[in-house]
Design a protein around this motif. Structure first.
Motif, mmCIF file in Angstrom:
data_model
loop_
_atom_site.group_PDB
_atom_site.id
_atom_site.type_symbol
_atom_site.label_atom_id
_atom_site.label_comp_id
_atom_site.label_asym_id
_atom_site.label_seq_id
_atom_site.Cartn_x
_atom_site.Cartn_y
_atom_site.Cartn_z
ATOM 1 N N ASP A 195 7.183 62.405 73.905
ATOM 2 C CA ASP A 195 6.181 61.465 74.423
ATOM 3 C C ASP A 195 4.957 61.423 73.513
ATOM 4 O O ASP A 195 4.408 60.345 73.252
ATOM 5 N N LEU A 196 4.512 62.575 73.024
ATOM 6 C CA LEU A 196 3.389 62.596 72.089
ATOM 7 C C LEU A 196 3.717 61.818 70.817
ATOM 8 O O LEU A 196 2.867 61.115 70.267
ATOM 9 N N ALA A 197 4.952 61.953 70.332
ATOM 10 C CA ALA A 197 5.353 61.222 69.125
ATOM 11 C C ALA A 197 5.266 59.719 69.354
ATOM 12 O O ALA A 197 4.798 58.966 68.492
ATOM 13 N N ARG A 198 5.681 59.256 70.523
ATOM 14 C CA ARG A 198 5.554 57.833 70.856
ATOM 15 C C ARG A 198 4.080 57.442 70.993
ATOM 16 O O ARG A 198 3.673 56.356 70.575
ATOM 17 N N PHE A 199 3.295 58.307 71.582
ATOM 18 C CA PHE A 199 1.864 58.066 71.785
ATOM 19 C C PHE A 199 1.146 57.860 70.450
ATOM 20 O O PHE A 199 0.338 56.954 70.293
ATOM 21 N N PHE A 200 1.456 58.705 69.478
ATOM 22 C CA PHE A 200 0.786 58.633 68.182
ATOM 23 C C PHE A 200 1.453 57.676 67.199
ATOM 24 O O PHE A 200 0.763 57.036 66.397
ATOM 25 N N CYS A 201 2.775 57.590 67.245
ATOM 26 C CA CYS A 201 3.514 56.922 66.164
ATOM 27 C C CYS A 201 4.175 55.618 66.575
ATOM 28 O O CYS A 201 4.611 54.852 65.706
ATOM 29 N N GLY A 202 4.291 55.348 67.863
ATOM 30 C CA GLY A 202 4.986 54.158 68.318
ATOM 31 C C GLY A 202 6.443 54.441 68.641
ATOM 32 O O GLY A 202 6.875 55.594 68.689
ATOM 33 N N GLU A 203 7.216 53.384 68.854
ATOM 34 C CA GLU A 203 8.629 53.538 69.230
ATOM 35 C C GLU A 203 9.452 53.985 68.024
ATOM 36 O O GLU A 203 9.447 53.327 66.979
ATOM 37 N N LEU A 204 10.149 55.091 68.166
ATOM 38 C CA LEU A 204 10.893 55.682 67.065
ATOM 39 C C LEU A 204 12.353 55.256 67.090
ATOM 40 O O LEU A 204 12.920 54.995 68.155
ATOM 41 N N ASP A 205 12.968 55.205 65.904
ATOM 42 C CA ASP A 205 14.403 54.954 65.827
ATOM 43 C C ASP A 205 14.991 55.797 64.701
ATOM 44 O O ASP A 205 14.310 56.670 64.141
ATOM 45 N N SER A 206 16.250 55.570 64.389
ATOM 46 C CA SER A 206 16.963 56.319 63.335
ATOM 47 C C SER A 206 16.899 57.828 63.590
ATOM 48 O O SER A 206 16.659 58.631 62.674
ATOM 49 N N TRP A 207 17.120 58.223 64.838
ATOM 50 C CA TRP A 207 17.093 59.640 65.191
ATOM 51 C C TRP A 207 18.213 60.400 64.480
ATOM 52 O O TRP A 207 19.337 59.922 64.382
ATOM 53 N N ASN A 208 17.913 61.614 64.028
ATOM 54 C CA ASN A 208 18.921 62.484 63.415
ATOM 55 C C ASN A 208 18.551 63.928 63.719
ATOM 56 O O ASN A 208 17.513 64.412 63.264
ATOM 57 N N GLY A 209 19.361 64.595 64.524
ATOM 58 C CA GLY A 209 19.059 65.960 64.936
ATOM 59 C C GLY A 209 20.110 66.952 64.493
ATOM 60 O O GLY A 209 21.289 66.616 64.365
ATOM 61 N N GLN A 210 19.667 68.176 64.255
ATOM 62 C CA GLN A 210 20.562 69.276 63.906
ATOM 63 C C GLN A 210 20.281 70.448 64.831
ATOM 64 O O GLN A 210 19.116 70.824 65.044
ATOM 65 N N LEU A 211 21.336 71.033 65.378
ATOM 66 C CA LEU A 211 21.226 72.178 66.286
ATOM 67 C C LEU A 211 21.543 73.456 65.535
ATOM 68 O O LEU A 211 22.592 73.564 64.877
ATOM 69 N N ALA A 212 20.643 74.422 65.591
ATOM 70 C CA ALA A 212 20.888 75.713 64.945
ATOM 71 C C ALA A 212 22.073 76.404 65.616
ATOM 72 O O ALA A 212 22.162 76.432 66.849
ATOM 73 N N ARG A 213 22.946 76.961 64.826
ATOM 74 C CA ARG A 213 24.110 77.682 65.362
ATOM 75 C C ARG A 213 23.869 79.183 65.408
ATOM 76 O O ARG A 213 24.784 79.955 65.670
ATOM 77 N N SER A 214 22.637 79.585 65.155
ATOM 78 C CA SER A 214 22.307 81.008 65.102
ATOM 79 C C SER A 214 21.416 81.439 66.257
ATOM 80 O O SER A 214 20.905 82.557 66.262
ATOM 81 N N ALA A 215 21.230 80.545 67.239
ATOM 82 C CA ALA A 215 20.265 80.814 68.315
ATOM 83 C C ALA A 215 20.889 81.478 69.534
ATOM 84 O O ALA A 215 20.193 81.737 70.517
ATOM 85 N N GLY A 216 22.178 81.741 69.515
ATOM 86 C CA GLY A 216 22.828 82.344 70.668
ATOM 87 C C GLY A 216 22.768 81.429 71.875
ATOM 88 O O GLY A 216 23.113 80.252 71.785
ATOM 89 N N LEU A 255 17.575 60.983 71.074
ATOM 90 C CA LEU A 255 17.491 62.253 70.352
ATOM 91 C C LEU A 255 18.708 63.126 70.675
ATOM 92 O O LEU A 255 19.366 63.664 69.773
ATOM 93 N N ALA A 256 19.001 63.268 71.967
ATOM 94 C CA ALA A 256 20.116 64.125 72.393
ATOM 95 C C ALA A 256 21.443 63.644 71.806
ATOM 96 O O ALA A 256 22.266 64.442 71.353
ATOM 97 N N LYS A 257 21.646 62.328 71.789
ATOM 98 C CA LYS A 257 22.894 61.776 71.249
ATOM 99 C C LYS A 257 23.031 62.009 69.755
ATOM 100 O O LYS A 257 24.145 62.072 69.227
ATOM 101 N N SER A 258 21.890 62.115 69.068
ATOM 102 C CA SER A 258 21.925 62.238 67.608
ATOM 103 C C SER A 258 22.212 63.644 67.118
ATOM 104 O O SER A 258 22.502 63.852 65.939
ATOM 105 N N ILE A 259 22.099 64.624 68.002
ATOM 106 C CA ILE A 259 22.187 66.015 67.569
ATOM 107 C C ILE A 259 23.613 66.395 67.211
ATOM 108 O O ILE A 259 24.537 66.254 68.019
ATOM 109 N N ALA A 260 23.794 66.880 65.982
ATOM 110 C CA ALA A 260 25.104 67.359 65.539
ATOM 111 C C ALA A 260 25.344 68.731 66.142
ATOM 112 O O ALA A 260 24.548 69.647 65.956
ATOM 113 N N ARG A 261 26.463 68.874 66.859
ATOM 114 C CA ARG A 261 26.753 70.139 67.553
ATOM 115 C C ARG A 261 27.593 71.067 66.661
ATOM 116 O O ARG A 261 28.367 70.633 65.855
#
Length: 319
Positions: free
Chosen positions: A176-197, A313-319
């Motif tokens: 929400d803060l990112a939208r507040f400061f930067c506007g509507e975001l697109d091109s989401w790309n997320g990576q999930l750490a595999r070392s976090a247990g 964001l959730a959909k973009s995260i590589a599992r």
């Protein structure tokens, strides 16, 4: 003072929101919960005169300007819409709805009735974040080129069994803060750490409307005793940082940096953690909107945008 009914009286309501009614200019005259034992205990503790387990009865019997709704995400919609149907103004704690489509439907209902319907993304109202917003909107800041958002908490896997559950409960604040400061975001790309247990650690990139780039580091692999959050925004030459909620550092292009933080030695509401974190200013904004008719930026249409952004964001995260 505006007169409100409190809807929901669990821990988040009674520990964070209810104690601020008085300083915000709000008189709570009734409270509702599905649990008779819980609502009677909470109203007795706070000196609220009337306790209800029937929400329709509370809305019909009490002369209310608004309701303050603090319930789990899946419970908001019917409670909020019932109040709106009576022409009663609504403040709902974030996220205000269980989905973007649900928040959009609530926004439409509120617009048809002409009532204030606000969602409490309190960080927008925090004193350092509000100051940073003013700085980024100044002409000499220039267009946003790069922004970073850090949200690092202590372990939370005992509270959240899935990544999605955690994203919609906690990192949603920084989305929400990112939208507040930067506007509507697109091109989401997320990576999930595999070392976090069993914990969560995610790195995310997105693009802002003007072409700037946004990065986020979101995790529960930090410590509750250490630094938890930071936001940095770079214009052209100028930049601004909010460090760990309370400190705003402005770096103009041609001047020394300016550091602002509350003077905690003055025991006033404006220097309290309630103001620093944004809980008190958001309630004051709700009361002011009811009294003056002033629009609130943090409404259900905006809340729908934040819910949709977290979904993307959730959909973009590589599992």
């Amino acid at each position: 003072m505006i007169r409100v009914g409190a809807v929901g009286c669990g821990g988040p309501a009674t520990s964070t929101i209810w104690p601020l009614f008085g300083p915000a200019g709000i008189n709570c005259v009734a409270a509702w919960s599905r649990s008779r034992e819980r609502v009677e205990a909470a109203t007795a503790r706070f000196g609220i005169p009337r306790a209800y387990t029937d929400l329709e009865k509370m809305l019909d019997e009490c002369e209310l300007d608004g309701v303050v709704v603090v319930v789990p995400p899946g419970a908001f919609s019917p409670l909020v819409r019932l109040a709106i149907s009576r022409g009663i103004h609504v403040f709902a704690e974030k996220p205000g709805a269980a989905s973007a489509s649900e928040a959009t439907a609530i926004a439409h209902a509120a617009e048809e009735k002409g009532v204030v319907a606000m969602v409490g993304y309190m960080k927008r109202f925090g004193t350092a974040y509000a100051r940073a917003k003013q700085i980024t909107e100044a002409a000499d800041f220039g267009p946003l080129t790069i922004a970073s958002f850090k949200w690092t908490m202590g372990p939370m896997s005992d509270e959240h069994s899935s990544l999605e559950s955690w994203l919609f409960e906690n990192p949603i604040h920084h989305v929400d803060l990112a939208r507040f400061f930067c506007g509507e975001l697109d091109s989401w790309n997320g990576q999930l750490a595999r070392s976090a247990g069993d914990e969560f650690a995610v790195a995310v990139n997105a693009r802002a409307p003007g072409g700037g780039v946004v990065s986020m580091q979101l995790s529960t692999t930090g410590s509750w005793e250490q630094h938890n959050e930071r936001v940095e925004l770079q214009g052209v030459g100028a930049s601004v940082m909010v460090d760990n909620v309370d400190t705003c550092v402005s770096r103009p292009a041609t001047q020394p940096e300016l550091v602002w933080r509350p003077n905690y030695t003055i025991p006033e509401p404006r220097t309290s953690s309630a103001s620093t974190e944004g809980f008190l200013p958001e309630l004051m904004a709700f009361a002011d909107a009811i009294a003056t008719g002033k629009a609130v930026g943090c409404d259900f249409r905006s809340a729908a945008g934040t819910l949709e952004a977290v979904s993307q964001l959730a959909k973009s995260i590589a599992r």
